[in-house]
Design a protein around this motif. Structure first.
Motif, PDB file in Angstrom:
ATOM      1  N   TYR A 105       0.845  -1.194   0.000  1.00  0.00           N
ATOM      2  CA  TYR A 105       0.000   0.000   0.000  1.00  0.00           C
ATOM      3  C   TYR A 105       0.879   1.243   0.000  1.00  0.00           C
ATOM      4  N   VAL A 106       0.631   2.150  -0.950  1.00  0.00           N
ATOM      5  CA  VAL A 106       1.377   3.402  -1.044  1.00  0.00           C
ATOM      6  C   VAL A 106       0.373   4.551  -0.963  1.00  0.00           C
ATOM      7  N   GLN A 107       0.573   5.484  -0.041  1.00  0.00           N
ATOM      8  CA  GLN A 107      -0.372   6.583   0.131  1.00  0.00           C
ATOM      9  C   GLN A 107      -0.052   7.721  -0.829  1.00  0.00           C
ATOM     10  N   GLY A 108      -1.038   8.106  -1.631  1.00  0.00           N
ATOM     11  CA  GLY A 108      -0.906   9.249  -2.517  1.00  0.00           C
ATOM     12  C   GLY A 108      -1.797  10.388  -2.048  1.00  0.00           C
ATOM     13  N   SER A 109      -1.827  11.472  -2.811  1.00  0.00           N
ATOM     14  CA  SER A 109      -2.612  12.648  -2.437  1.00  0.00           C
ATOM     15  C   SER A 109      -3.338  13.196  -3.658  1.00  0.00           C
ATOM     16  N   TRP A 110      -4.615  13.523  -3.484  1.00  0.00           N
ATOM     17  CA  TRP A 110      -5.377  14.118  -4.584  1.00  0.00           C
ATOM     18  C   TRP A 110      -4.781  15.452  -5.012  1.00  0.00           C
ATOM     19  N   ASP A 111      -4.192  16.178  -4.078  1.00  0.00           N
ATOM     20  CA  ASP A 111      -3.692  17.514  -4.385  1.00  0.00           C
ATOM     21  C   ASP A 111      -2.544  17.515  -5.387  1.00  0.00           C
ATOM     22  N   SER A 112      -1.773  16.435  -5.420  1.00  0.00           N
ATOM     23  CA  SER A 112      -0.568  16.433  -6.254  1.00  0.00           C
ATOM     24  C   SER A 112      -0.476  15.234  -7.182  1.00  0.00           C
ATOM     25  N   VAL A 113      -1.572  14.484  -7.330  1.00  0.00           N
ATOM     26  CA  VAL A 113      -1.471  13.202  -8.019  1.00  0.00           C
ATOM     27  C   VAL A 113      -1.053  13.353  -9.486  1.00  0.00           C
ATOM     28  N   HIS A 114      -1.577  14.351 -10.192  1.00  0.00           N
ATOM     29  CA  HIS A 114      -1.268  14.452 -11.629  1.00  0.00           C
ATOM     30  C   HIS A 114       0.230  14.662 -11.849  1.00  0.00           C
ATOM     31  N   ASP A 115       0.797  15.656 -11.186  1.00  0.00           N
ATOM     32  CA  ASP A 115       2.222  15.940 -11.363  1.00  0.00           C
ATOM     33  C   ASP A 115       3.085  14.792 -10.845  1.00  0.00           C
ATOM     34  N   GLN A 116       2.666  14.192  -9.726  1.00  0.00           N
ATOM     35  CA  GLN A 116       3.435  13.091  -9.162  1.00  0.00           C
ATOM     36  C   GLN A 116       3.457  11.894 -10.108  1.00  0.00           C
ATOM     37  N   LEU A 117       2.304  11.585 -10.708  1.00  0.00           N
ATOM     38  CA  LEU A 117       2.257  10.468 -11.647  1.00  0.00           C
ATOM     39  C   LEU A 117       3.074  10.765 -12.902  1.00  0.00           C
ATOM     40  N   LEU A 118       2.978  11.981 -13.389  1.00  0.00           N
ATOM     41  CA  LEU A 118       3.737  12.349 -14.582  1.00  0.00           C
ATOM     42  C   LEU A 118       5.234  12.153 -14.351  1.00  0.00           C
ATOM     43  N   THR A 119       5.689  12.581 -13.184  1.00  0.00           N
ATOM     44  CA  THR A 119       7.104  12.419 -12.849  1.00  0.00           C
ATOM     45  C   THR A 119       7.479  10.946 -12.730  1.00  0.00           C
ATOM     46  N   SER A 120       6.606  10.159 -12.098  1.00  0.00           N
ATOM     47  CA  SER A 120       6.914   8.736 -11.908  1.00  0.00           C
ATOM     48  C   SER A 120       6.886   7.973 -13.227  1.00  0.00           C
ATOM     49  N   GLU A 137       7.637   9.255 -16.223  1.00  0.00           N
ATOM     50  CA  GLU A 137       8.826   9.643 -16.973  1.00  0.00           C
ATOM     51  C   GLU A 137      10.098   9.044 -16.369  1.00  0.00           C
ATOM     52  N   GLY A 138      10.062   8.805 -15.056  1.00  0.00           N
ATOM     53  CA  GLY A 138      11.233   8.246 -14.399  1.00  0.00           C
ATOM     54  C   GLY A 138      11.225   6.735 -14.310  1.00  0.00           C
ATOM     55  N   GLY A 139      10.188   6.084 -14.849  1.00  0.00           N
ATOM     56  CA  GLY A 139      10.104   4.634 -14.811  1.00  0.00           C
ATOM     57  C   GLY A 139       9.830   4.069 -13.434  1.00  0.00           C
ATOM     58  N   GLU A 140       9.207   4.867 -12.554  1.00  0.00           N
ATOM     59  CA  GLU A 140       8.959   4.436 -11.184  1.00  0.00           C
ATOM     60  C   GLU A 140       7.475   4.438 -10.843  1.00  0.00           C
ATOM     61  N   ALA A 141       6.614   4.286 -11.830  1.00  0.00           N
ATOM     62  CA  ALA A 141       5.181   4.352 -11.588  1.00  0.00           C
ATOM     63  C   ALA A 141       4.690   3.159 -10.774  1.00  0.00           C
ATOM     64  N   PRO A 142       3.693   3.361  -9.902  1.00  0.00           N
ATOM     65  CA  PRO A 142       3.095   2.229  -9.184  1.00  0.00           C
ATOM     66  C   PRO A 142       2.463   1.261 -10.184  1.00  0.00           C
ATOM     67  N   ASP A 143       2.309   0.019  -9.786  1.00  0.00           N
ATOM     68  CA  ASP A 143       1.665  -0.963 -10.668  1.00  0.00           C
ATOM     69  C   ASP A 143       0.173  -0.676 -10.817  1.00  0.00           C
ATOM     70  N   LEU A 144      -0.487  -0.375  -9.693  1.00  0.00           N
ATOM     71  CA  LEU A 144      -1.922  -0.074  -9.696  1.00  0.00           C
ATOM     72  C   LEU A 144      -2.109   1.359  -9.228  1.00  0.00           C
ATOM     73  N   ILE A 145      -2.873   2.137 -10.004  1.00  0.00           N
ATOM     74  CA  ILE A 145      -2.947   3.582  -9.809  1.00  0.00           C
ATOM     75  C   ILE A 145      -4.377   4.011  -9.554  1.00  0.00           C
TER      76      ILE A 145
END
Length: 452
Positions: free
Chosen positions: A71-86, A88-96
């Motif tokens: 389980y990884v805790q994310g935030s609605w406030d920053s999810v778009h930018d955080q996902l975009l960065t992940s 591009e960096g090849g570090e995206a979660p498996d389930l989003i």
């Protein structure tokens, strides 16, 4: 679509192979003990929602020792930018975990897996086509829509009952003209009564429109408004029709002409209006269905509230007041699989577990929202009168994809064009002609850049 039995068989074979033969590597590629580890980024934030989600992850891990979910805790406030960065960096979660109106750029950008060959038939059949449409971009499906919420009116029950106005139901909601008329009657009634709030400070309605675009567009579906129109060439243009004008015109008239809605709340968020509702300053506040939890937590002792359907229909063509279906747009919460995940089939297995009908009910009740699944939505606990659950469940049949669901360039149009234009229109600073000119002329210039 693969049959569930076939998918399960493939997963079992994969797990046995890993357990018997071992697997090297770390992270999502597998741990040294041979287990696969999947990263699930959740945006659950309310205590009940976080607890329900973590409990389901724990139950899965206990029953599937070879496929562990982290389980990884994310935030609605920053999810778009955080996902975009992940991504591009090849570090995206498996389930989003995300929302359908945030998926377009990721889907078209090739960051999400097309779920059609991965999901079991049970799940695809259980969720209605209109919900799947919210996560369909081009020819692919890039998210599973699982939670949704209609916009409703949270009302002071004592004021409404004492006023004698007709109480709307999901089967017979107020039309927008009727809503405007009743708001005027309620305001007059409230200002005649005694109370700590000065008479001139009492209003039938508080519109919290800090973010006016989503509310305006989604409620506009009930009057035939669409605003965005896709041509035969696939390109989208903005057109402002009479159906699009009903909702913004009603709000403006309530605020500027009738004085039945407070102009002071136009720049507020939903939570900011609750003290005024509790204090008798406002009789009704249009809010998302999930705000009921805040009301239960914050309402003073003795405050009686009720959940009413949002207005629907313009009352035209002799249809009569309250005759229209309470349709409105919605952008469900979604679960997506990263395209680069090396374990898509295993992620799909966990996703199927997470969204079994009983589990979907647990997630919905934890977030005070409604499930999209037909079986989950039929659960008796979601059809009780307490806390307005039955009203929300009845409105679910009228939920449709938000008008801007798949429009590329919508975020820029919303931020740079529509938000300031609607804010100025609702406050009385510009007229309808200027509003239309900005939404259409300036809006089409923005969209054109994304469709070259």
């Amino acid at each position: 679509m693969r049959r569930p039995k076939r998918l399960a068989a493939l997963a079992v074979a994969a797990v046995l192979a890993l357990l018997l033969g071992g697997c090297s590597g770390g992270g999502t590629d597998g741990a040294r003990d041979g287990r696969i580890t999947l990263r699930f980024q959740s945006l659950a934030w309310q205590d009940e929602s976080v607890r329900a989600t973590k409990e389901l992850v724990k139950e899965w891990n206990a029953a599937h020792p070879g496929i562990r979910v982290e389980y990884v805790q994310g935030s609605w406030d920053s999810v778009h930018d955080q996902l975009l960065t992940s991504f591009e960096g090849g570090e995206a979660p498996d389930l989003i975990h995300d929302a359908s109106d945030d998926l377009a750029d990721f889907a078209y950008g090739g960051h999400l897996a097309d779920l059609r060959p991965l999901l079991p038939d049970r799940l695809t059949r259980d969720i209605p086509r209109r919900s799947w449409d919210t996560a369909t971009f081009g020819d692919g499906v890039y998210g599973v829509p699982f939670l949704q919420e209609p916009r409703v009116l949270i009302a002071d029950k004592k004021i409404l009952d004492a006023s004698g106005v007709r109480i709307p139901t999901a089967e017979r909601p107020w039309s927008w003209p009727e809503f405007r008329r009743i708001s005027g009657e309620l305001t007059t009634f409230m200002r005649k009564g005694q109370g700590q709030v000065p008479a001139k400070g009492r209003f039938a309605v508080a519109w919290p429109l800090k973010d006016p675009v989503s509310a305006t567009l989604n409620l506009g579906l009930s009057t035939g408004g669409r605003l965005f129109h896709r041509g035969t060439d696939g390109k989208v243009t903005v057109r402002f029709t009479e159906g699009d004008a009903v909702v913004p015109d009603t709000i403006r008239r309530q605020v500027v002409a009738d004085r039945s809605a407070s102009g002071a709340t136009l720049g507020m968020g939903g939570s900011d209006t609750l003290p005024g509702l509790f204090g008798g300053k406002y009789a009704m506040v249009p809010l998302g269905f999930s705000y009921r939890q805040q009301i239960i937590q914050q309402a003073p002792e003795g405050f009686e509230w009720t959940v009413l359907p949002a207005p629907a229909g313009d009352g035209a063509a002799g249809a009569g007041e309250g005759a229209a279906e309470p349709a409105q747009g919605v952008s469900p919460q979604t679960l997506s699989i990263a395209r680069d995940s090396p374990h898509k089939k295993e992620v799909a297995l966990f996703l199927d577990f997470l969204l079994r009908p009983g589990n979907m009910v647990r997630l919905a009740k934890g977030d005070w929202m409604l499930p999209t699944g037909t079986a989950a939505l039929a659960d008796p606990s979601l059809h009780t009168a307490e806390h307005g659950w039955a009203t929300g469940a009845a409105l679910a049949r009228g939920l449709r994809p938000a008008p801007a669901q798949s429009v590329r360039g919508y975020p820029e149009w919303k931020d740079k064009v529509a938000t300031p234009a609607l804010q100025e229109y609702y406050s009385g600073a510009i007229d309808r002609a200027e509003l239309e000119k900005r939404l259409v002329r300036d809006g089409n210039r923005v969209l054109a850049r994304y469709q070259r």
